[in-house]
Structures are given as C-alpha cells and as structure tokens.
Motif scaffolding. Structure first.
Motif, PDB file in Angstrom:
ATOM      1  N   ILE A   7       0.854  -1.131  -0.202  1.00 25.08           N
ATOM      2  CA  ILE A   7      -0.069  -0.110  -0.162  1.00 25.08           C
ATOM      3  C   ILE A   7       0.862   1.361  -0.072  1.00 25.08           C
ATOM      4  O   ILE A   7       1.670   1.283   0.831  1.00 25.08           O
ATOM      5  N   ARG A   8       0.732   2.119  -0.943  1.00 30.64           N
ATOM      6  CA  ARG A   8       1.510   3.397  -0.870  1.00 30.64           C
ATOM      7  C   ARG A   8       0.371   4.442  -1.529  1.00 30.64           C
ATOM      8  O   ARG A   8      -0.486   4.073  -2.313  1.00 30.64           O
ATOM      9  N   GLY A   9       0.546   5.594  -0.818  1.00 25.99           N
ATOM     10  CA  GLY A   9      -0.414   6.699  -1.198  1.00 25.99           C
ATOM     11  C   GLY A   9      -0.448   7.825  -0.201  1.00 25.99           C
ATOM     12  O   GLY A   9       0.171   7.971   0.762  1.00 25.99           O
ATOM     13  N   TRP A  10      -1.363   8.887  -0.574  1.00 24.21           N
ATOM     14  CA  TRP A  10      -1.387   9.969   0.387  1.00 24.21           C
ATOM     15  C   TRP A  10      -2.899  10.370   0.539  1.00 24.21           C
ATOM     16  O   TRP A  10      -3.594   9.968  -0.279  1.00 24.21           O
ATOM     17  N   LEU A  11      -2.945  11.207   1.671  1.00 18.09           N
ATOM     18  CA  LEU A  11      -4.329  11.828   1.753  1.00 18.09           C
ATOM     19  C   LEU A  11      -3.894  13.276   1.889  1.00 18.09           C
ATOM     20  O   LEU A  11      -3.105  13.781   2.639  1.00 18.09           O
ATOM     21  N   GLY A  38       3.167   8.477   7.728  1.00 17.05           N
ATOM     22  CA  GLY A  38       4.079   9.657   7.985  1.00 17.05           C
ATOM     23  C   GLY A  38       3.562  10.853   7.338  1.00 17.05           C
ATOM     24  O   GLY A  38       2.676  10.870   6.759  1.00 17.05           O
ATOM     25  N   SER A  39       4.211  11.937   7.794  1.00 13.84           N
ATOM     26  CA  SER A  39       3.854  13.383   7.112  1.00 13.84           C
ATOM     27  C   SER A  39       5.300  13.915   7.022  1.00 13.84           C
ATOM     28  O   SER A  39       6.221  13.545   7.796  1.00 13.84           O
ATOM     29  N   PRO A  40       5.311  15.093   6.448  1.00 14.48           N
ATOM     30  CA  PRO A  40       6.290  15.899   6.272  1.00 14.48           C
ATOM     31  C   PRO A  40       6.870  16.674   7.721  1.00 14.48           C
ATOM     32  O   PRO A  40       5.940  16.775   8.407  1.00 14.48           O
ATOM     33  N   ILE A  50      -0.533  13.527   4.533  1.00 17.78           N
ATOM     34  CA  ILE A  50      -0.389  12.334   5.285  1.00 17.78           C
ATOM     35  C   ILE A  50      -0.069  11.228   4.427  1.00 17.78           C
ATOM     36  O   ILE A  50      -0.808  10.808   3.518  1.00 17.78           O
ATOM     37  N   PHE A  51       1.018  10.364   4.413  1.00 18.96           N
ATOM     38  CA  PHE A  51       1.354   9.443   3.632  1.00 18.96           C
ATOM     39  C   PHE A  51       1.363   7.841   4.346  1.00 18.96           C
ATOM     40  O   PHE A  51       1.583   8.052   5.382  1.00 18.96           O
ATOM     41  N   TYR A  52       1.207   7.016   3.487  1.00 17.12           N
ATOM     42  CA  TYR A  52       1.161   5.756   3.976  1.00 17.12           C
ATOM     43  C   TYR A  52       1.827   4.829   3.150  1.00 17.12           C
ATOM     44  O   TYR A  52       1.712   4.986   1.716  1.00 17.12           O
ATOM     45  N   GLY A  53       3.036   4.031   3.413  1.00 14.43           N
ATOM     46  CA  GLY A  53       3.945   3.218   2.613  1.00 14.43           C
ATOM     47  C   GLY A  53       4.013   1.983   3.640  1.00 14.43           C
ATOM     48  O   GLY A  53       4.851   2.108   4.445  1.00 14.43           O
ATOM     49  N   ALA A  54       3.650   0.724   3.153  1.00 12.47           N
ATOM     50  CA  ALA A  54       4.038  -0.494   3.752  1.00 12.47           C
ATOM     51  C   ALA A  54       3.431  -1.614   3.228  1.00 12.47           C
ATOM     52  O   ALA A  54       2.633  -1.536   2.124  1.00 12.47           O
ATOM     53  N   ASP A  55       4.245  -2.758   3.572  1.00 12.17           N
ATOM     54  CA  ASP A  55       3.890  -3.903   2.798  1.00 12.17           C
ATOM     55  C   ASP A  55       3.152  -4.651   3.986  1.00 12.17           C
ATOM     56  O   ASP A  55       3.698  -4.886   5.039  1.00 12.17           O
ATOM     57  N   ILE A  56       1.952  -5.308   3.911  1.00 11.45           N
ATOM     58  CA  ILE A  56       1.038  -5.653   4.987  1.00 11.45           C
ATOM     59  C   ILE A  56       0.600  -6.899   4.675  1.00 11.45           C
ATOM     60  O   ILE A  56       0.327  -7.241   3.423  1.00 11.45           O
ATOM     61  N   ARG A  57       0.343  -7.815   5.601  1.00 16.14           N
ATOM     62  CA  ARG A  57      -0.226  -9.177   5.629  1.00 16.14           C
ATOM     63  C   ARG A  57      -1.714  -8.673   4.935  1.00 16.14           C
ATOM     64  O   ARG A  57      -2.424  -7.902   5.405  1.00 16.14           O
ATOM     65  N   GLY A  86      -7.691  11.715  -1.101  1.00 12.59           N
ATOM     66  CA  GLY A  86      -6.570  10.945  -1.473  1.00 12.59           C
ATOM     67  C   GLY A  86      -6.657   9.935  -2.373  1.00 12.59           C
ATOM     68  O   GLY A  86      -7.574   9.629  -2.891  1.00 12.59           O
ATOM     69  N   LEU A  87      -5.482   9.359  -2.504  1.00 10.18           N
ATOM     70  CA  LEU A  87      -5.379   8.387  -3.675  1.00 10.18           C
ATOM     71  C   LEU A  87      -4.319   7.298  -2.957  1.00 10.18           C
ATOM     72  O   LEU A  87      -3.119   7.589  -2.693  1.00 10.18           O
ATOM     73  N   LEU A  88      -4.690   5.918  -3.149  1.00 10.65           N
ATOM     74  CA  LEU A  88      -3.698   4.825  -2.815  1.00 10.65           C
ATOM     75  C   LEU A  88      -3.605   3.991  -3.790  1.00 10.65           C
ATOM     76  O   LEU A  88      -4.639   3.433  -4.317  1.00 10.65           O
ATOM     77  N   LEU A  89      -2.425   3.379  -3.870  1.00  7.05           N
ATOM     78  CA  LEU A  89      -2.148   2.293  -4.961  1.00  7.05           C
ATOM     79  C   LEU A  89      -1.981   0.972  -4.186  1.00  7.05           C
ATOM     80  O   LEU A  89      -1.106   0.953  -3.500  1.00  7.05           O
ATOM     81  N   VAL A  90      -2.957   0.033  -4.427  1.00  9.67           N
ATOM     82  CA  VAL A  90      -2.722  -1.148  -3.613  1.00  9.67           C
ATOM     83  C   VAL A  90      -2.469  -2.371  -4.352  1.00  9.67           C
ATOM     84  O   VAL A  90      -3.279  -2.664  -5.501  1.00  9.67           O
TER      85      VAL A  90
END
Length: 121
Positions: A7-11, A38-40, A50-57, A86-90
């Motif tokens: 999951i990676r993307g932002w709000l 995370g955020s700036p 605000i951003f999200y980036g991680a590989d989750i189960r 926002g937009l997230l690519l999953v």
C-alpha cells in the motif's frame, strides 16, 4: 509465509482535519503496520498531507480499510466543505493492483490502470 499487500499513497486535508486523521490512526495503533504512516517534517502552504507506505499481510487489510473509511468520513471543517481526499495504489499478491480513491466521504476502489503495473515489479 502469507499473502502480502503493498500500500502506498497519500491523503490531503486541512489542519483541523489533520488532527482528526491523527486521532483515527492512533485509535488503530498496532505498533507494527501503523508505522507506515508519515507526514512532512514541516508544513508548507495550506494543504496538509499524510502518507502511507508499507507491505502488510492480506489478513491485516480490513484493519487498514477500516481506518481509511473512518478517515474519509471526517467532516469538513470550514465553509468550503472540503473533505479529506487522497489516492492509494494497492498491490495484492493474489488479486492484483487496485486504485483506492478517498473522496466525497467514502472509499472508492477500482482496478489500477495498467500504467502502474511497473510498481508491481
């Protein structure tokens, strides 16, 4: 080993909504996948990101979706009526890639455009 989802993307939101977004994230704290948020370091201009980036189960996907839906429902904080968006690519190892749009107080999902397949490398 399990199935993973990248999951990676932002709000995007305003300052008041950012406080509410952080409260939602804190309420779902798991001391593991929550670290993907995370955020700036320092805010610039008027929009907060605000951003999200991680590989989750894949088994944790409902946990993440619940957060995103709750964040999407955060009300507008001023007369402009702007909601969190926002937009997230999953990328799901089994189900393939999808695009998640946070807009209009909801989460909308659709298959990802083939232009983004290079990210599934």
């Amino acid at each position: 080993m399990g199935v993973y989802v990248s999951i990676r993307g932002w709000l995007e939101c305003d300052e008041t909504q950012l406080t509410a977004v952080r409260e939602v994230i804190a309420s779902h704290e798991d001391n593991h996948y929550s670290n993907g948020w995370g955020s700036p370091r320092r805010h610039t201009s008027w929009t907060h990101y605000i951003f999200y980036g991680a590989d989750i189960r894949a088994t944790a996907l409902d946990w993440f979706v619940d957060q995103i839906k709750e964040i999407a429902r955060i009300p507008a904080s001023d007369d402009d009526g702007d909601l969190v968006q926002g937009l997230l690519l999953v990328s799901h190892e089994v189900e393939g890639p999808s695009e998640w749009q946070v807009r209009d107080g909801q989460l909308f999902t659709s298959p990802a455009d083939s232009r983004h397949r290079f990210l599934d490398g």
